[in-house]
Design an enzyme around this catalytic site. Structure first.
Site, PDB file in Angstrom:
ATOM      1  N   THR A  77      34.792  46.465  45.067  1.00 31.87           N
ATOM      2  CA  THR A  77      34.499  45.583  44.231  1.00 31.87           C
ATOM      3  C   THR A  77      33.628  44.227  45.185  1.00 31.87           C
ATOM      4  OG1 THR A  77      36.064  45.460  42.437  1.00 31.87           O
ATOM      5  CG2 THR A  77      34.765  43.239  42.851  1.00 31.87           C
ATOM      6  N   ARG A 105      36.966  52.358  28.892  1.00 25.32           N
ATOM      7  CA  ARG A 105      37.574  51.432  29.875  1.00 25.32           C
ATOM      8  C   ARG A 105      36.833  50.009  30.232  1.00 25.32           C
ATOM      9  NH1 ARG A 105      38.378  49.126  35.400  1.00 25.32           N
ATOM     10  NH2 ARG A 105      40.348  48.874  35.824  1.00 25.32           N
ATOM     11  N   GLY A 107      37.005  47.019  32.757  1.00 27.58           N
ATOM     12  CA  GLY A 107      38.049  45.938  33.746  1.00 27.58           C
ATOM     13  C   GLY A 107      37.953  44.735  33.680  1.00 27.58           C
ATOM     14  N   ASP A 108      38.466  44.083  34.745  1.00 30.37           N
ATOM     15  CA  ASP A 108      38.475  42.853  34.829  1.00 30.37           C
ATOM     16  C   ASP A 108      37.202  41.961  35.085  1.00 30.37           C
ATOM     17  OD1 ASP A 108      39.087  44.030  37.256  1.00 30.37           O
ATOM     18  OD2 ASP A 108      38.767  42.011  38.004  1.00 30.37           O
ATOM     19  N   THR A 128      39.114  40.575  42.898  1.00 28.40           N
ATOM     20  CA  THR A 128      39.118  42.121  43.089  1.00 28.40           C
ATOM     21  C   THR A 128      40.701  42.681  42.945  1.00 28.40           C
ATOM     22  OG1 THR A 128      38.642  43.858  44.640  1.00 28.40           O
ATOM     23  CG2 THR A 128      39.438  41.792  45.547  1.00 28.40           C
ATOM     24  N   GLY A 129      40.952  43.771  42.630  1.00 24.00           N
ATOM     25  CA  GLY A 129      41.995  44.332  42.617  1.00 24.00           C
ATOM     26  C   GLY A 129      42.341  45.097  41.134  1.00 24.00           C
ATOM     27  N   GLY A 131      42.597  46.003  37.890  1.00 25.22           N
ATOM     28  CA  GLY A 131      42.047  45.325  36.709  1.00 25.22           C
ATOM     29  C   GLY A 131      42.928  45.086  35.707  1.00 25.22           C
TER      30      GLY A 131
HETATM   31  N1  LIG Z   1      37.785  47.325  43.062  1.00 29.45           N
HETATM   32  C1  LIG Z   1      38.254  46.411  41.987  1.00 29.45           C
HETATM   33  O1  LIG Z   1      38.414  45.440  42.224  1.00 29.45           O
HETATM   34  C2  LIG Z   1      38.370  47.278  40.781  1.00 29.45           C
HETATM   35  C3  LIG Z   1      38.107  46.320  39.590  1.00 29.45           C
HETATM   36  N2  LIG Z   1      38.687  44.953  39.663  1.00 29.45           N
HETATM   37  C4  LIG Z   1      38.557  47.024  38.245  1.00 29.45           C
HETATM   38  O2  LIG Z   1      39.935  47.438  37.999  1.00 29.45           O
HETATM   39  O3  LIG Z   1      37.808  47.565  37.594  1.00 29.45           O
END
Ligand SMILES: NC(=O)C[C@H](N)C(=O)O
Length: 218
Positions: A77, A105, A107-108, A128-129, A131
């Protein structure tokens, strides 16, 4: 460029106000809107690199893999937060998401208050992280709630990431800037590559507690 079937968050796009008061479109509606404002459409397979195709082959078991991976590794991200000279803050979050996700799906990253949030009263955040964990705790908004209650951006980020770890066992990271120019880059993953430009200094790091600096030649 728009990945077909990806949710497309267009808040802030200059054409949006003449079209609708909605702040988010997904799927077919998003594609139609993107096309109508001249965004180039590309077939999904054009966005798949050979490296990612091989990684996907390796990680076909979604449930077993994904949470552990996010709790230990850095991911793809890209986020940005900014403050201008008039005191306006902004955030941006872009992601490839996660591997082996179910069709549909979300994500966040595109969800307001989760992968990002910006408000001139309290500041801007990009996350990031994992989701699903970020969505469950509405991480970006949680960080700014702490700021609104008087915490520094550093403490607010640490507290919120800690809370996400405790409550839903998810790891992640966040970058934050406040309207007065305080900033923080915090994470509970093993690493997070970050950088911040402040006056003529570039701050940067990747490992926990790493904070290096370099003078910028302007
Ligand atoms: N690389 C990421 O941070 C992924 C993102 N937060 C997701 O879960 O889609």
């Amino acid at each position: 460029m728009l990945l077909q079937t990806n949710p497309y968050l267009y808040q802030g796009h200059s054409d949006i106000y003449s079209v609708t008061s909605h702040v988010m479109l997904t799927g077919r509606g998003a594609n139609k809107f993107a096309e109508s404002i001249g965004i180039t459409m590309v077939p999904t397979d054009k966005l798949v690199t050979e490296y990612e195709r091989k990684e996907w082959e390796k990680h076909k078991k979604y449930i077993a893999g994904v949470n552990e991976e996010f709790n230990t590794q850095a991911h793809d991200t890209v986020g940005a937060v900014a403050l201008d000279s008039a005191g306006n803050v902004a955030c941006a979050t872009s992601t490839g998401g996660i591997r082996n996700k179910m069709l549909g799906r979300v994500g966040d990253s595109p969800v307001i208050g989760c992968g990002g949030y910006a408000d001139n009263i309290s500041g801007a955040v990009s996350c990031t992280g994992h989701g699903e964990s970020i969505l469950k705790v509405t991480l970006a908004r949680l960080i700014l709630s702490h700021v609104e209650q008087g915490k520094s951006v550093e403490d607010a980020s640490q507290l919120s990431l800690q809370h996400m770890g405790d409550r839903v066992q998810g790891a992640g990271g966040a970058i934050v800037v406040s309207p007065s120019g305080q900033w923080a880059a915090a994470f509970t993953t093993k690493r997070m590559a970050w950088a911040a430009a402040e006056d003529d200094v570039l701050w940067f790091g990747i490992d926990p507690k790493e904070k290096l600096k370099e003078k910028l030649s302007l």
